[in-house]
Design a protein around this motif. Sequence first.
Motif, PDB file in Angstrom:
ATOM      1  N   THR A 640       0.856  -1.203   0.000  1.00 59.22           N
ATOM      2  CA  THR A 640       0.000   0.000   0.000  1.00 59.22           C
ATOM      3  C   THR A 640       0.883   1.241   0.000  1.00 59.22           C
ATOM      4  OG1 THR A 640      -1.472  -1.295   1.379  1.00 59.22           O
ATOM      5  CG2 THR A 640      -1.962   1.049   1.212  1.00 59.22           C
ATOM      6  N   GLU A 646      -2.254  -2.432  -3.608  1.00 63.39           N
ATOM      7  CA  GLU A 646      -2.028  -3.301  -4.765  1.00 63.39           C
ATOM      8  C   GLU A 646      -2.120  -4.760  -4.349  1.00 63.39           C
ATOM      9  OE1 GLU A 646       1.190  -3.917  -8.401  1.00 63.39           O
ATOM     10  OE2 GLU A 646       1.785  -2.839  -6.573  1.00 63.39           O
ATOM     11  N   ARG A 648      -0.597  -7.979  -5.777  1.00 65.70           N
ATOM     12  CA  ARG A 648       0.330  -8.549  -6.769  1.00 65.70           C
ATOM     13  C   ARG A 648       0.764  -9.907  -6.232  1.00 65.70           C
ATOM     14  NH1 ARG A 648       4.505  -6.546 -10.072  1.00 65.70           N
ATOM     15  NH2 ARG A 648       4.011  -4.393  -9.574  1.00 65.70           N
ATOM     16  N   TRP A 679      -7.524   0.986  -5.845  1.00 63.36           N
ATOM     17  CA  TRP A 679      -7.037  -0.390  -5.929  1.00 63.36           C
ATOM     18  C   TRP A 679      -6.281  -0.650  -7.219  1.00 63.36           C
ATOM     19  CZ3 TRP A 679      -6.751  -3.704  -2.091  1.00 63.36           C
ATOM     20  CH2 TRP A 679      -7.522  -3.458  -0.949  1.00 63.36           C
ATOM     21  N   MET A 680      -5.126  -1.319  -7.096  1.00 57.38           N
ATOM     22  CA  MET A 680      -4.395  -1.805  -8.297  1.00 57.38           C
ATOM     23  C   MET A 680      -4.519  -3.323  -8.284  1.00 57.38           C
ATOM     24  SD  MET A 680      -0.967   0.506  -8.261  1.00 57.38           S
ATOM     25  CE  MET A 680      -0.131  -0.607  -9.387  1.00 57.38           C
TER      26      MET A 680
END
Length: 784
Positions: A640, A646, A648, A679-680
Amino acid sequence: MLTASIVHKSPHEIIQFGHSQFAIVTRQCYHLMAGSLDSRGFMHVDMARINGHNGLIGTHHAVNDGSIGLRAAHQEENLGVRGATCHANFLLGLFAIYIKTIGSRRLGIGFHEMLHHLRMRSVVVVTFKRNHIRAIYIYEIHRCLLVAKIIIIFLILSTKLKEKFGNVICFPYLCAHIYLINCHLMKRLFFVMTVLLTVTTTTRAASQAVLHNVYARQITSLNGNWQIVADPYDAGYYDYRLKESANGYFKNDQPKSKGDHVEYDFVDSDALLVPGDWNTQRKEFFFYEGSIWYKKDFKWNGQGQKRCYLYFGAVNYQAEVYLNGEKLGMHIGGYTPFNFDITDKVKKGDNFIVVRVNNVRKPDGVPTVNSDWWNYGGITRDVMLVETPETFVDDYSIRMPKGDYKNIEIKVRLNQPESGVKVSVKIPELRINKTLTTNENGEAEMTVKAKPQLWSPQKPKLYEVLISCNDEQLRDEIGFRHIETSGNKILLNGKEIFLSGISVHEEAPFKTGRCTGEQDDKTLISWAKELGCNFLRLAHYPHNEQMVRLAEREGLLLWSEIPVYWTIHWNNPATYENALNQLRDNMKRDHNRCAIIVWSVANETPHSEARDKFLAGLAQEVRANDDERLLSMAMEVSNTKGNVAEVRDYMSSLVDIISFNCYLGWYGGKPADCDTRQWMIPQDKPFFISEFGAGALAGLHGDAAAKWTEEYQAEVYRHTLAMYDRTPGFSGCSPWILMDFRSPRRQNHQTQNFFNRKGIVSEQGVKKQAFFVLQEFYRQKNTK
Ligand code: GCU
């Protein structure tokens, strides 16, 4: 004229000086050897430098066939030798020469002989053929490769043989192999490995393939009271030297005369209910982790040509099972079924079963020592005797092929490879009445044209299916549906669906402890239905079969998971095997359940190469056995920055749905932080929130900023749902959690008392405010 050539890319150089002089120089270590050949082909070593020590050897023993042992090396370079084996022998060989050089030639020669005898030499062998020097070096490597090849062939063949003929064939086969491998050391090494392998694999093999659709077979329940002996020190299992005792409590001994010495008994002992955990049945066992022996007597009047199996729905965690004092085998894993073929062991009349149940948590276990749910020990699901014909349908698959809306694919497999066996498959409502004939593997399949009504949460249509073979008829209720993803959408029967879910533990409402019967399941499902759910995440382990079937009848889609939870031993092959077995047994039990749309292989696991490899292996297993259901796992937020978070994960490329857990507003931040959170998340797949939530004590009220109040929990729900609802690709969620559940990690006495209070319903059925926040969110979602 002497010629020289290097036969193999051995780390040697043969330098020739003049007619008969030569020197052998090894590149890796600085030894030098020089000598000459006489006309009779004998070689005379004139000078040797070993580890920098100069020494004269003189005539070295020569072998008429022209091969002798020699070693030499090159000064100032110490690169170390390629490949452990030759390295070791190289050094050994060096040592031999060294001894020879500085002193006792006898010792030197002796040592050399020993190496020679063990064929474990890696010396330069110089052969002379008509004045041609040839160096043969990697003689051993060949042998090693040869042995390795043999081991691999043996492993493959023995597994196949064991599958085909069971253990009986294995051992003689092994001995044959051992004899073939005429290399002392390797023989010994190989022998030890083989025995180890046989022991491990045979034990595991004892619990055979799990019977499919067991409740449709001829069963005799063994549920009820079982006599027990608590055994905290495993005195009934090990002798005082901690060796597995041949005379343990499984013998169910009783003193036959007053002089007899027996220090346990099942006669006047306490009893526990099966199915059920011991922790909530007896105060004294609430925290108990250890062994308890269970004993059950039963009468068997077995008729005719029948096979008989002893089936367990689940035993947490490790079970050693004995029949009439004889060990049937062992099973590891607390949430999947297993059975033993006792046809040749069960007696007409009186029999007794003894089970050593041990729920001690193990670091290399699945799950490992650390989890956030109660480690309920015991025989936690149904136990039954199952009678089948000699040859019976062991497993079948009835479904619509992936993407095919016009056909039904039928596959059946017998318990043994028998050809020509007739299996009838009827689906009366679809006027399907087919007879399949098995091939030499005992398998048969057929595709029939059909347009069944598709199963969906709104219309959970199930069709009665009757599968008959010999004199056994299996009745099943099967639904037909299609599940897939398209871009960042989840499609059920070709239409986009939002998974309105909730997470559930197999904790019984009101009485707590493991769910033991339909009523527990019904209560949990009724609350989920009242919430407006069309989806349940069955966390973190396979729940009982009745729960899955009930959810299917109620139109609830399911996420089914194995307890690869938090930080398990990723590098441990036994841990992997254990996880794989649990996955296989879970898929075998429920692969005909249309309600299950997601197989999950893990929850909140730390990133590492070993973990990725482990999980990728499980993912592959799912793909290899199910080309239709979605694959996922509960990931975590990876990083974050400010208000941008994110997700990942290496596994994102292998799963169908990006699912993750996030507790913004509880384990960090405020509920309102959700309002600005960005958000990613990989956008080419749907994303699903497998967990979010907050703790609240039912009935505790206060302002919305006060943790543990219902208001605070409701606030977290409001902000979190709004946050995800505005994020593209949001395809559903299963907030943590439907009902408060016992957890050994929750010791706040005011609010928790060993309960995880993130339920939106308390364990006593009190609905908290958040229940209604979520209910309203799903009402709107489902009406859109
Ligand atoms: C984790 C975990 C759950 C646990 C929950 C919690 O995400 O997956 O098993 O109970 O958080 O902290 O309440």
